[in-house]
Scaffold this motif. Structure first.
Motif, PDB file in Angstrom:
ATOM      1  N   LYS A  16     -42.478 -15.719 -38.989  1.00 26.61           N
ATOM      2  CA  LYS A  16     -43.411 -15.829 -37.859  1.00 26.61           C
ATOM      3  C   LYS A  16     -43.422 -17.226 -37.253  1.00 26.61           C
ATOM      4  O   LYS A  16     -43.388 -17.378 -36.035  1.00 26.61           O
ATOM      5  CB  LYS A  16     -44.840 -15.480 -38.300  1.00 26.61           C
ATOM      6  N   LEU A  19     -40.300 -17.887 -35.217  1.00 32.47           N
ATOM      7  CA  LEU A  19     -40.295 -17.151 -33.961  1.00 32.47           C
ATOM      8  C   LEU A  19     -41.328 -17.720 -32.998  1.00 32.47           C
ATOM      9  O   LEU A  19     -41.067 -17.854 -31.794  1.00 32.47           O
ATOM     10  CB  LEU A  19     -40.566 -15.666 -34.211  1.00 32.47           C
ATOM     11  N   SER A  22     -39.908 -20.854 -31.408  1.00 33.55           N
ATOM     12  CA  SER A  22     -38.816 -20.608 -30.463  1.00 33.55           C
ATOM     13  C   SER A  22     -39.320 -19.909 -29.203  1.00 33.55           C
ATOM     14  O   SER A  22     -38.836 -20.192 -28.093  1.00 33.55           O
ATOM     15  CB  SER A  22     -37.704 -19.793 -31.124  1.00 33.55           C
ATOM     16  N   LEU A 132     -42.961  -8.709 -37.542  1.00 36.09           N
ATOM     17  CA  LEU A 132     -41.709  -9.086 -38.190  1.00 36.09           C
ATOM     18  C   LEU A 132     -41.671  -8.420 -39.562  1.00 36.09           C
ATOM     19  O   LEU A 132     -42.437  -8.774 -40.454  1.00 36.09           O
ATOM     20  CB  LEU A 132     -41.595 -10.605 -38.325  1.00 36.09           C
ATOM     21  N   ALA A 188     -32.428 -15.924 -36.780  1.00 38.17           N
ATOM     22  CA  ALA A 188     -33.581 -16.281 -35.949  1.00 38.17           C
ATOM     23  C   ALA A 188     -33.249 -16.159 -34.465  1.00 38.17           C
ATOM     24  O   ALA A 188     -34.110 -15.751 -33.669  1.00 38.17           O
ATOM     25  CB  ALA A 188     -34.032 -17.695 -36.288  1.00 38.17           C
ATOM     26  N   VAL A 191     -33.573 -12.498 -33.438  1.00 39.16           N
ATOM     27  CA  VAL A 191     -34.976 -12.074 -33.397  1.00 39.16           C
ATOM     28  C   VAL A 191     -35.640 -12.615 -32.132  1.00 39.16           C
ATOM     29  O   VAL A 191     -36.368 -11.911 -31.441  1.00 39.16           O
ATOM     30  CB  VAL A 191     -35.725 -12.569 -34.656  1.00 39.16           C
ATOM     31  N   ARG A 192     -35.370 -13.874 -31.826  1.00 42.84           N
ATOM     32  CA  ARG A 192     -35.907 -14.494 -30.608  1.00 42.84           C
ATOM     33  C   ARG A 192     -35.439 -13.753 -29.369  1.00 42.84           C
ATOM     34  O   ARG A 192     -36.230 -13.456 -28.463  1.00 42.84           O
ATOM     35  CB  ARG A 192     -35.487 -15.952 -30.553  1.00 42.84           C
ATOM     36  N   ALA A 195     -37.233 -10.429 -28.983  1.00 40.66           N
ATOM     37  CA  ALA A 195     -38.618 -10.609 -28.566  1.00 40.66           C
ATOM     38  C   ALA A 195     -38.700 -10.979 -27.082  1.00 40.66           C
ATOM     39  O   ALA A 195     -39.540 -10.453 -26.341  1.00 40.66           O
ATOM     40  CB  ALA A 195     -39.292 -11.679 -29.419  1.00 40.66           C
TER      41      ALA A 195
END
Length: 208
Positions: A16, A19, A22, A132, A188, A191-192, A195
């Motif tokens: 978390k 994220l 970022s 997440l 990461a 994931v960024r 999102a």
């Protein structure tokens, strides 16, 4: 509200914080972004009261869970009053955790439960809620790698058991939450990107 609420949920070690940082960097390129936490003031106060500077004394284990849950609800409800001016200057307010955390980490509020349910109903709904999702072993490995304070407070077996219970509880709590599930096991950057793609598909503020 003139701003959009984006909330991040997940067990400790889910990614978390990475994220959140970022997203803040990416969104700030085109928008005004504020970071927040639903009940930061009380968490800090509980830590000062219960831990007395000793990392092995976790306030989560020292203070009754229903008491913490009710206190967090109260702070979160009033936060949107005392932080209103700051929030309204933003396009996005990024929340590190949301009310689902208390359902996972705390017991239910029993005493005066009806009243606290009314208070909880006053909280706004996030425009986007991200969860997440990671397996317990990966969360455990990440906590150990960063030498999280939990590593000092629990034995390896105890910490594994705690993380496993929390992950199981998240599966229950988030099932009907409407959250966007992100694979926290991936890099990461991926994931960024996922999102940001979700946010870009939403109406309103510009997303970078």
């Amino acid at each position: 509200m003139t701003y959009r609420i984006v909330a991040l949920e997940g067990v400790d070690g889910s990614g978390k914080s990475t994220l959140l940082e970022s997203l803040h960097t990416s969104l700030s390129a085109h928008s005004k972004v504020v970071r927040a936490r639903p009940a930061r003031a009380l968490s800090n106060a509980f830590r000062r009261i219960a831990e007395d500077g000793r990392p092995e004394n976790l306030y989560q284990d020292a203070l009754p869970a229903p008491f913490r849950h009710s206190a967090y609800l109260l702070e979160s409800a009033v936060q949107f009053r005392y932080e209103q001016h700051r929030f309204e200057q933003a396009d996005f307010v990024l929340f590190d955790r949301w009310r689902h955390t208390w359902a996972v980490y705390c017991e239910d509020v029993v005493e005066h439960g009806d009243w606290f349910a009314r208070i909880e109903a006053l909280l706004p709904r996030p425009d986007v809620l991200f969860w997440l999702r990671v397996d317990p072993e990966l969360a455990y490995e990440r906590l150990v790698a960063r030498q999280d304070r939990w590593v000092e407070a629990y034995s390896p077996a105890g910490l594994r058991a705690k993380i496993t219970r929390l992950c199981e509880r998240y599966e229950e709590v988030m099932r009907d939450s409407g959250a966007v599930v992100l694979d926290g096991t991936g890099p990461a950057s991926e994931v960024r990107a996922e999102a940001l793609a979700v946010l870009a598909a939403q109406p309103a503020a510009s997303v970078g």
